[in-house]
Write a protein that holds these residues in place. Structure first.
Motif, short mmCIF file in Angstrom:
data_model
loop_
_atom_site.label_atom_id
_atom_site.label_comp_id
_atom_site.label_asym_id
_atom_site.label_seq_id
_atom_site.Cartn_x
_atom_site.Cartn_y
_atom_site.Cartn_z
N LYS A 4 8.55 -12.51 -4.86
CA LYS A 4 7.94 -12.47 -3.53
C LYS A 4 8.34 -11.19 -2.80
CE LYS A 4 10.07 -13.95 -0.19
NZ LYS A 4 10.93 -14.69 0.73
N ASP A 5 9.63 -10.84 -2.87
CA ASP A 5 10.08 -9.62 -2.21
C ASP A 5 9.40 -8.38 -2.81
OD1 ASP A 5 11.72 -11.11 -0.62
OD2 ASP A 5 13.52 -10.77 -1.82
N GLU A 6 9.30 -8.35 -4.14
CA GLU A 6 8.62 -7.23 -4.79
C GLU A 6 7.14 -7.19 -4.39
OE1 GLU A 6 9.26 -7.73 -8.92
OE2 GLU A 6 11.38 -7.09 -8.87
N PHE A 7 6.54 -8.39 -4.31
CA PHE A 7 5.13 -8.46 -3.93
C PHE A 7 4.90 -7.92 -2.52
CE2 PHE A 7 2.07 -11.06 -1.52
CZ PHE A 7 0.90 -10.60 -2.09
N LEU A 8 5.75 -8.32 -1.57
CA LEU A 8 5.58 -7.86 -0.19
C LEU A 8 5.75 -6.34 -0.09
CD1 LEU A 8 7.48 -10.67 1.75
CD2 LEU A 8 5.01 -10.29 1.62
N ALA A 9 6.73 -5.81 -0.85
CA ALA A 9 6.93 -4.36 -0.84
C ALA A 9 5.72 -3.65 -1.43
CB ALA A 9 8.19 -4.00 -1.61
N THR A 10 5.18 -4.19 -2.53
CA THR A 10 4.02 -3.57 -3.17
C THR A 10 2.78 -3.73 -2.29
OG1 THR A 10 4.95 -4.13 -5.32
CG2 THR A 10 2.64 -3.51 -5.27
N LEU A 11 2.65 -4.89 -1.64
CA LEU A 11 1.50 -5.11 -0.75
C LEU A 11 1.47 -4.08 0.37
CD1 LEU A 11 -0.89 -6.75 0.28
CD2 LEU A 11 0.73 -8.27 1.44
N ALA A 12 2.63 -3.85 0.97
CA ALA A 12 2.70 -2.83 2.03
C ALA A 12 2.28 -1.47 1.49
CB ALA A 12 4.11 -2.77 2.60
N HIS A 13 2.73 -1.17 0.26
CA HIS A 13 2.39 0.11 -0.37
C HIS A 13 0.89 0.20 -0.64
CE1 HIS A 13 3.00 3.67 -2.89
NE2 HIS A 13 2.23 3.09 -3.79
N GLU A 14 0.32 -0.88 -1.20
CA GLU A 14 -1.10 -0.87 -1.56
C GLU A 14 -1.99 -0.82 -0.33
OE1 GLU A 14 -2.58 -0.80 -4.48
OE2 GLU A 14 -0.80 -0.86 -5.75
N LEU A 15 -1.60 -1.49 0.74
CA LEU A 15 -2.40 -1.47 1.96
C LEU A 15 -2.31 -0.12 2.67
CD1 LEU A 15 -1.68 -5.02 3.43
CD2 LEU A 15 -3.78 -4.22 2.33
N ARG A 16 -1.16 0.51 2.53
CA ARG A 16 -0.98 1.80 3.20
C ARG A 16 -1.75 2.92 2.48
NH1 ARG A 16 4.99 4.00 3.28
NH2 ARG A 16 4.42 4.27 1.08
N ASN A 17 -1.89 2.82 1.16
CA ASN A 17 -2.55 3.87 0.39
C ASN A 17 -3.94 4.24 0.90
OD1 ASN A 17 -0.49 4.54 -1.34
ND2 ASN A 17 -1.17 3.22 -3.01
N PRO A 18 -4.84 3.25 1.15
CA PRO A 18 -6.18 3.63 1.63
C PRO A 18 -6.20 4.11 3.07
CG PRO A 18 -6.17 1.44 0.62
CD PRO A 18 -4.76 1.82 0.87
N LEU A 19 -5.20 3.75 3.85
CA LEU A 19 -5.24 4.08 5.28
C LEU A 19 -5.14 5.58 5.53
CD1 LEU A 19 -3.05 1.20 6.77
CD2 LEU A 19 -5.55 1.40 6.70
N ALA A 20 -4.29 6.26 4.76
CA ALA A 20 -4.14 7.71 4.97
C ALA A 20 -5.45 8.46 4.71
CB ALA A 20 -3.02 8.24 4.09
N PRO A 21 -6.17 8.22 3.57
CA PRO A 21 -7.45 8.90 3.37
C PRO A 21 -8.48 8.56 4.44
CG PRO A 21 -6.66 7.96 1.31
CD PRO A 21 -5.77 7.45 2.38
N ILE A 22 -8.49 7.29 4.89
CA ILE A 22 -9.44 6.92 5.94
C ILE A 22 -9.13 7.68 7.23
CG2 ILE A 22 -10.17 5.02 7.44
CD1 ILE A 22 -9.81 3.14 5.06
N ARG A 23 -7.88 7.76 7.59
CA ARG A 23 -7.49 8.48 8.81
C ARG A 23 -7.82 9.96 8.70
NH1 ARG A 23 -1.52 7.66 9.73
NH2 ARG A 23 -1.43 9.12 7.98
N ASN A 24 -7.54 10.54 7.52
CA ASN A 24 -7.88 11.95 7.32
C ASN A 24 -9.38 12.19 7.38
OD1 ASN A 24 -5.16 12.52 7.02
ND2 ASN A 24 -5.23 12.38 4.77
N ALA A 25 -10.15 11.26 6.78
CA ALA A 25 -11.60 11.41 6.79
C ALA A 25 -12.16 11.33 8.20
CB ALA A 25 -12.24 10.35 5.90
N LEU A 26 -11.60 10.42 8.99
CA LEU A 26 -12.05 10.31 10.39
C LEU A 26 -11.78 11.61 11.16
CD1 LEU A 26 -10.90 6.67 11.26
CD2 LEU A 26 -13.26 7.51 11.14
#
Length: 398
Positions: free
Chosen positions: A174-196
């Motif tokens: 569960k701890d590994e999953f939460l850490a990976t989830l945060a990583h996976e959700l953050r990955n698309p946000l940076a390109p979206i912000r840059n594109a905007l």
């Protein structure tokens, strides 16, 4: 250590009813030995053999060594007592069916003997074959029950230890999953912000705006897939995921899965090989959910296969079953991981790029969705660097 003339039987564990019973008399009096031997012989159908020792130290060693099935212990043993012997044996962690023989009834002595670990006590003057037989049988039954209880406690302890280990493992995942989830959700946000930001700075350049919009669409699609997987996990956990079966063909289901993965496979520069029967395979299944299971396997193969590699999707039917196999020429799976691969939140480091590991829920979803269709899913890999093969087996009337 002296022995009676009856034949020895050599029992090493507590005997069952009717079996040979080895009795050891620990007594420094020859007359007591004779009396006890006579009482045992007078028992109808006597299953008992009698050995005798008059030494205190031999008695302790016999009890600790479990040399006999039952121990008859005299209260007086020279300068020491049978109670002293019992306490010494128990101090060494030893126990056995022990009956204390006393010269006369004394409630304090009897209570002291039972507290020290004796199972029963008998008065020598009132000793009869019936009383001796009853006391021996009682002490044996008591120790059988104690051994059985100890066995059950040990089994329960081991069961609880396994359960605790499973809980610790689940908590770790569960701890590994939460850490990976945060990583996976953050990955698309940076390109979206840059594109905007680029869209804002592009002014009236339609080509630039178009490129950035397509970029954002890809990232939003990735976010949507992550969220949908998370929602499916929640639905399965709460029992709210329901199938919507319909009459269709397996080819239609596979085409739906291919539509969702072709672009990713081509982008990864992989070759997709299809081996699907030309004749329609009729099914009654949930198109979306079964296609989702196949899609997850294709996504998994794509993530863990190097550019230039191959993926095979094969379908076969036999004996009322449908077999769907997704095989790849990728990085393979370590043998120790295979048993846990379909456990929810299990993640396997199979590439140097941690972002490729995913959330560890895709294969868990595959198993649950396939099981909901009455099927099974399995995996095979000869190890790291040998590729892997995932096989879905469904009843023909899924």
């Amino acid at each position: 250590m002296a022995s009676d003339t009856q034949p020895e039987c050599g029992c090493e564990e507590l005997p069952e009813e009717g079996e040979c019973v080895r009795v050891l008399l620990i007594d420094d009096d020859e007359d007591d030995r004779f009396l006890t031997a006579e009482r045992l012989k007078e028992i109808p159908g006597s299953p008992y053999t009698l050995d005798w020792t008059l030494h205190y130290a031999d008695g302790v060693e016999a009890i600790c060594g479990g040399t006999h099935d039952v121990f008859l212990l005299d209260y007086r043993l020279g300068e020491k007592t049978g109670i002293d012997l019992l306490r010494e044996a128990h101090a060494r962690g030893c126990a056995g069916p022990v009956i204390l023989l006393t010269g006369q009834g004394k409630s304090r002595t009897d209570a002291e003997a039972l507290e020290a670990g004796a199972d029963d006590y008998l008065e020598k003057d009132a000793l009869t074959p019936e009383l001796l037989d009853r006391a021996i049988r009682y002490s044996l039954a008591k120790h059988r029950a104690a051994l059985e209880l100890e066995k059950k406690v040990q089994e329960r302890t081991e069961e609880l230890a396994r359960a605790n280990a499973a809980l610790r493992d689940a908590d770790r995942r569960k701890d590994e999953f939460l850490a990976t989830l945060a990583h996976e959700l953050r990955n698309p946000l940076a390109p979206i912000r840059n594109a905007l930001e680029l869209v804002r700075l592009s002014g009236n350049d339609p080509d630039s705006v178009q490129r950035q919009c397509e970029r954002m669409e890809r990232q939003v699609a990735q976010l949507q897939r992550l969220v949908e997987d998370l929602l499916d996990v929640a639905r399965i956990a709460s029992g709210k995921l329901r199938l919507s079966p319909e009459s269709l063909t397996l080819q239609e289901v596979i085409e739906t899965a291919l539509d969702a993965t072709r672009a990713q496979i081509e982008k990864a520069k992989l070759t997709l090989n299809l081996e699907i029967p030309a004749d329609a395979i009729a099914m009654n299944c949930d198109r979306v959910r079964l296609a989702q299971a196949i899609t997850n396997l294709l996504h998994n193969a794509t993530k863990f296969t190097e550019p230039g590699g191959q993926i095979w999707l094969t379908v076969s039917t036999s004996a009322g079953q449908i077999t769907i196999t997704v095989r790849d020429s990728g990085v393979g799976i370590p043998p120790e991981v295979l048993p846990e691969l379909f456990t929810m939140f299990t993640q396997v480091e199979r590439t140097l790029n941690r972002s490729q590991t995913g959330l560890g829920i895709g294969l868990g979803l595959v198993r649950r969705l396939v099981e909901m269709h009455g099927g099974t899913v399995s995996v095979h890999s000869d190890g790291v660097g040998t590729g892997s093969a995932f096989t879905i087996t469904l009843p023909h009337a899924a």
